[in-house]
Every structure is written in structure tokens, then in C-alpha cells.
Write an enzyme that holds these catalytic residues in place. Structure first.
Site, PDB file in Angstrom:
ATOM      1  N   SER A   8       1.643   6.648   2.892  1.00 25.57           N
ATOM      2  CA  SER A   8       0.689   6.350   3.962  1.00 25.57           C
ATOM      3  C   SER A   8       1.409   5.656   5.104  1.00 25.57           C
ATOM      4  O   SER A   8       1.969   4.564   4.921  1.00 25.57           O
ATOM      5  CB  SER A   8      -0.424   5.449   3.431  1.00 25.57           C
ATOM      6  OG  SER A   8      -1.135   4.917   4.534  1.00 25.57           O
ATOM      7  N   HIS A  31       0.444  10.906   4.533  1.00 26.35           N
ATOM      8  CA  HIS A  31      -0.955  10.468   4.548  1.00 26.35           C
ATOM      9  C   HIS A  31      -1.220   9.697   5.841  1.00 26.35           C
ATOM     10  O   HIS A  31      -0.528   8.716   6.153  1.00 26.35           O
ATOM     11  CB  HIS A  31      -1.207   9.595   3.321  1.00 26.35           C
ATOM     12  CG  HIS A  31      -2.629   9.210   3.116  1.00 26.35           C
ATOM     13  ND1 HIS A  31      -3.563  10.045   2.566  1.00 26.35           N
ATOM     14  CD2 HIS A  31      -3.279   8.046   3.375  1.00 26.35           C
ATOM     15  CE1 HIS A  31      -4.734   9.430   2.485  1.00 26.35           C
ATOM     16  NE2 HIS A  31      -4.587   8.214   2.974  1.00 26.35           N
ATOM     17  N   ASP A  33      -4.013   7.664   7.956  1.00 19.57           N
ATOM     18  CA  ASP A  33      -5.283   6.952   7.847  1.00 19.57           C
ATOM     19  C   ASP A  33      -5.921   6.754   9.212  1.00 19.57           C
ATOM     20  O   ASP A  33      -5.484   5.911   9.991  1.00 19.57           O
ATOM     21  CB  ASP A  33      -5.057   5.587   7.188  1.00 19.57           C
ATOM     22  CG  ASP A  33      -4.758   5.713   5.705  1.00 19.57           C
ATOM     23  OD1 ASP A  33      -5.561   6.344   4.997  1.00 19.57           O
ATOM     24  OD2 ASP A  33      -3.718   5.181   5.265  1.00 19.57           O
ATOM     25  N   MET A  35      -8.954   5.337  11.267  1.00 23.86           N
ATOM     26  CA  MET A  35     -10.036   4.345  11.121  1.00 23.86           C
ATOM     27  C   MET A  35     -10.667   4.071  12.485  1.00 23.86           C
ATOM     28  O   MET A  35      -9.960   3.994  13.485  1.00 23.86           O
ATOM     29  CB  MET A  35      -9.487   3.040  10.562  1.00 23.86           C
ATOM     30  CG  MET A  35      -8.728   3.196   9.256  1.00 23.86           C
ATOM     31  SD  MET A  35      -8.295   1.576   8.596  1.00 23.86           S
ATOM     32  CE  MET A  35      -7.146   2.036   7.300  1.00 23.86           C
ATOM     33  N   HIS A  64      -6.713  11.342   6.323  1.00 24.60           N
ATOM     34  CA  HIS A  64      -7.800  10.632   5.634  1.00 24.60           C
ATOM     35  C   HIS A  64      -8.669   9.975   6.701  1.00 24.60           C
ATOM     36  O   HIS A  64      -8.258   8.993   7.329  1.00 24.60           O
ATOM     37  CB  HIS A  64      -7.191   9.592   4.670  1.00 24.60           C
ATOM     38  CG  HIS A  64      -8.196   8.729   3.972  1.00 24.60           C
ATOM     39  ND1 HIS A  64      -7.843   7.564   3.327  1.00 24.60           N
ATOM     40  CD2 HIS A  64      -9.534   8.858   3.799  1.00 24.60           C
ATOM     41  CE1 HIS A  64      -8.929   7.008   2.800  1.00 24.60           C
ATOM     42  NE2 HIS A  64      -9.970   7.779   3.079  1.00 24.60           N
ATOM     43  N   MET A  66     -11.409   7.689   7.827  1.00 23.14           N
ATOM     44  CA  MET A  66     -12.318   6.582   7.508  1.00 23.14           C
ATOM     45  C   MET A  66     -13.102   6.297   8.775  1.00 23.14           C
ATOM     46  O   MET A  66     -12.919   5.274   9.446  1.00 23.14           O
ATOM     47  CB  MET A  66     -11.514   5.372   7.033  1.00 23.14           C
ATOM     48  CG  MET A  66     -11.026   5.536   5.596  1.00 23.14           C
ATOM     49  SD  MET A  66      -9.645   4.455   5.212  1.00 23.14           S
ATOM     50  CE  MET A  66      -8.328   5.400   5.925  1.00 23.14           C
ATOM     51  N   MET A 135     -11.052   6.635  -4.070  1.00 22.88           N
ATOM     52  CA  MET A 135     -10.480   5.408  -3.507  1.00 22.88           C
ATOM     53  C   MET A 135     -10.318   4.367  -4.617  1.00 22.88           C
ATOM     54  O   MET A 135     -11.272   4.079  -5.349  1.00 22.88           O
ATOM     55  CB  MET A 135     -11.378   4.845  -2.404  1.00 22.88           C
ATOM     56  CG  MET A 135     -11.374   5.632  -1.100  1.00 22.88           C
ATOM     57  SD  MET A 135      -9.740   5.838  -0.354  1.00 22.88           S
ATOM     58  CE  MET A 135      -9.293   4.127   0.020  1.00 22.88           C
ATOM     59  N   ASP A 173      -5.870   6.592  -3.863  1.00 19.71           N
ATOM     60  CA  ASP A 173      -5.384   5.929  -2.655  1.00 19.71           C
ATOM     61  C   ASP A 173      -5.775   4.458  -2.706  1.00 19.71           C
ATOM     62  O   ASP A 173      -6.962   4.122  -2.743  1.00 19.71           O
ATOM     63  CB  ASP A 173      -6.010   6.619  -1.429  1.00 19.71           C
ATOM     64  CG  ASP A 173      -5.570   6.021  -0.108  1.00 19.71           C
ATOM     65  OD1 ASP A 173      -4.664   5.177  -0.089  1.00 19.71           O
ATOM     66  OD2 ASP A 173      -6.156   6.417   0.930  1.00 19.71           O
TER      67      ASP A 173
HETATM   68  C1  DX5 Z   1      -6.702   2.126   2.776  1.00 19.02           C
HETATM   69  C2  DX5 Z   1      -5.946   3.387   3.136  1.00 19.02           C
HETATM   70  C3  DX5 Z   1      -4.725   3.593   2.326  1.00 19.02           C
HETATM   71  C4  DX5 Z   1      -3.658   2.540   2.484  1.00 19.02           C
HETATM   72  C5  DX5 Z   1      -3.003   2.360   1.168  1.00 19.02           C
HETATM   73  O1  DX5 Z   1      -7.938   2.152   3.367  1.00 19.02           O
HETATM   74  O2  DX5 Z   1      -6.782   4.522   2.943  1.00 19.02           O
HETATM   75  O3  DX5 Z   1      -4.168   4.894   2.550  1.00 19.02           O
HETATM   76  O4  DX5 Z   1      -2.678   2.858   3.421  1.00 19.02           O
HETATM   77  O5  DX5 Z   1      -2.111   1.304   1.236  1.00 19.02           O
HETATM   78  P1  DX5 Z   1      -1.457   0.653  -0.071  1.00 19.02           P
HETATM   79  O6  DX5 Z   1      -0.700   1.754  -0.771  1.00 19.02           O
HETATM   80  O7  DX5 Z   1      -0.585  -0.399   0.489  1.00 19.02           O
HETATM   81  O8  DX5 Z   1      -2.592   0.137  -0.905  1.00 19.02           O
HETATM   82 ZN    ZN Z   2      -5.866   6.520   2.961  1.00 21.17          ZN
END
Ligand code: DX5
Ligand code: ZN
Length: 220
Positions: A8, A31, A33, A35, A64, A66, A135, A173
């Protein structure tokens, strides 16, 4: 069964993302993220940034989302060429219509479940999806602790996928590390997102290989 490790970039240096991509050459997918400070209390980046990553990344993108209002925004990520687009079940009333739209555009369609979201209503929708993301932390931030209480959900999914012979990847994840990856692999995950465990390592590409080996040693 293939075992995939998707670092990620939430844990990467945002000022040097192209360079960071060069440190994870052993990864299966990157990956990403997204947000929106609404669906989760954190803000990262949007389509313009992901579009640029798509142009420079030698590794396909696993996006991903969010974010809220996925019906409006998710197709755009497929259109810019992302390999996989995963939206949250909690963010739409029409998951099947959205998955079909994503597949039509040419992306793999994924559905993500927050730790508190029950998997049962989604089991009959599995043929519509290429990936389910369970998750293993509350979405929003990297560096949180793995929630083992989400594992029964993965076990249930894994059983259904095996029984129905579907080709659905099971992704986890959050809090995935050398200490926890075996627990998720045992429960049936085949695709592992890791942020801090990869980018916090001295040599991220080697950590990816170590994580993959640890998962393979556990899977059944
Ligand atoms: C959290 C994200 C993850 C995050 C994971 O909301 O969706 O992808 O980057 O990070 P680690 O591996 O540090 O928990
Ligand atoms: Zn993620």
C-alpha cells in the site's frame, strides 16, 4: 492458488512516489488507497493522482476506494486504466450494477467490507465480483493492529468460493505483517495488502518476498 502481495503506497513517501514504486519491484499489484475525508476521517488523493500513477507504474494498480458516492466516482478509476477497482459495500445500494459497470469498462471489480459488516448478504453476489476485500482494521489509516476477529468472515468466504469453484480473490488489508500474515492465510486469504510492513523495511522488495513466503507456508 496464487499468493499475491500488494504493498500500500499509503505508507510510501508521497513526495517520491515514482521512486517508491521502484523499491517494490517484487510486488504483484500496487495498492492505492483513495480516501475522501467523508467515508473515512482521512484524505489522500483522487483521480488525477491515480491517473499519473497509472501512467508511470510498471506494476498494475489495485485501487481501494474509501469514499462515498461510489456510483458516481468508481467508474472513473476503471476508465483511467486501473487493473482492479474495489469499492465499499457500505457506500452503495447497488453493488451489482456498479460491479457490472466496472467489468464492462475492463477493470476487475472488488467489494470491501468494514470489520463490522456482515458477509452473509454478499455471498450470493460473489459471481458478480473478482475480489472481496475483508478489512482487518477500521479503514482510514495505516499502521493499525490486525483484527483477528474478522477471520471467521474470511473462512466463510473461502468455503463458499471453494464449494462454488468461483475465481474470486480474497484480499485482506490492515495490520498485515510477518507476524499476522499466516493467520490470514490460514483463514483463506490469497491477496495481502501491506503498507507499513513493506515500506517500513530497509529493503521493501525483500520484505515482499518474505511476506509471500510466510503466506505460502501457511495456506492450505
Ligand atoms: C487502511 C488502508 C490500508 C493501509 C494498510 O484504511 O486501506 O491499505 O494502507 O496499512 P498497514 O499495512 O500499515 O496496516
Ligand atoms: Zn487499503
Amino acid at each position: 492458488m496464487t499468493t499475491r502481495i500488494n504493498p500500500s503506497i499509503l505508507a510510501a513517501d508521497f513526495a517520491n512516489l515514482e521512486h517508491e514504486l521502484g523499491r517494490i519491484a517484487s510486488a504483484d499489484l500496487v495498492h492505492v488507497d483513495v480516501m475522501d475525508n467523508h467515508f473515512v476521517p482521512n484524505l489522500t488523493f483522487g483521480p488525477q493522482m491515480v491517473g499519473r500513477l497509472q501512467e508511470v507504474s510498471p506494476i498494475p494498480l489495485d485501487v481501494h476506494l474509501m469514499i462515498s458516492d461510489v456510483d458516481r466516482w468508481a467508474p472513473g478509476y476503471a476508465e483511467l486504466g486501473a487493473f482492479s477497482v474495489t469499492f465499499h459495500a457500505e457506500a452503495t445500494d447497488e453493488p451489482v450494477a456498479l460491479a457490472r459497470r466496472l467489468r464492462e469498462i475492463g477493470a476487475r471489480a472488488g467489494i470491501a467490507l468494514k470489520p463490522g459488516t456482515d458477509v452473509e448478504p454478499y455471498l450470493e453476489l460473489l459471481p458478480e465480483f473478482d475480489q472481496v476485500l475483508v478489512m482487518t482494521v477500521e479503514p482510514g489509516f495505516g499502521g493499525q493492529s490486525f483484527m483477528a476477529e474478522t477471520m471467521p468472515k474470511l473462512e466463510r468466504l473461502s468455503r463458499v468460493v471453494r464449494e462454488t469453484d468461483l475465481d474470486v480473490w480474497l484480499q485482506v488489508d490492515g495490520g498485515i505483517s510477518l507476524d499476522t500474515i499466516g493467520i490470514a492465510a490460514d483463514a483463506g486469504a490469497d491477496t495481502f495488502v501491506a503498507g507499513s510492513a513493506v515500506f517500513g523495511a530497509d529493503v521493501p522488495a525483500e520484505r515482499i518476498i518474505a511476506l509471500r513466503d510466510a503466506a505460502i507456508a501457511h495456506r492450505h
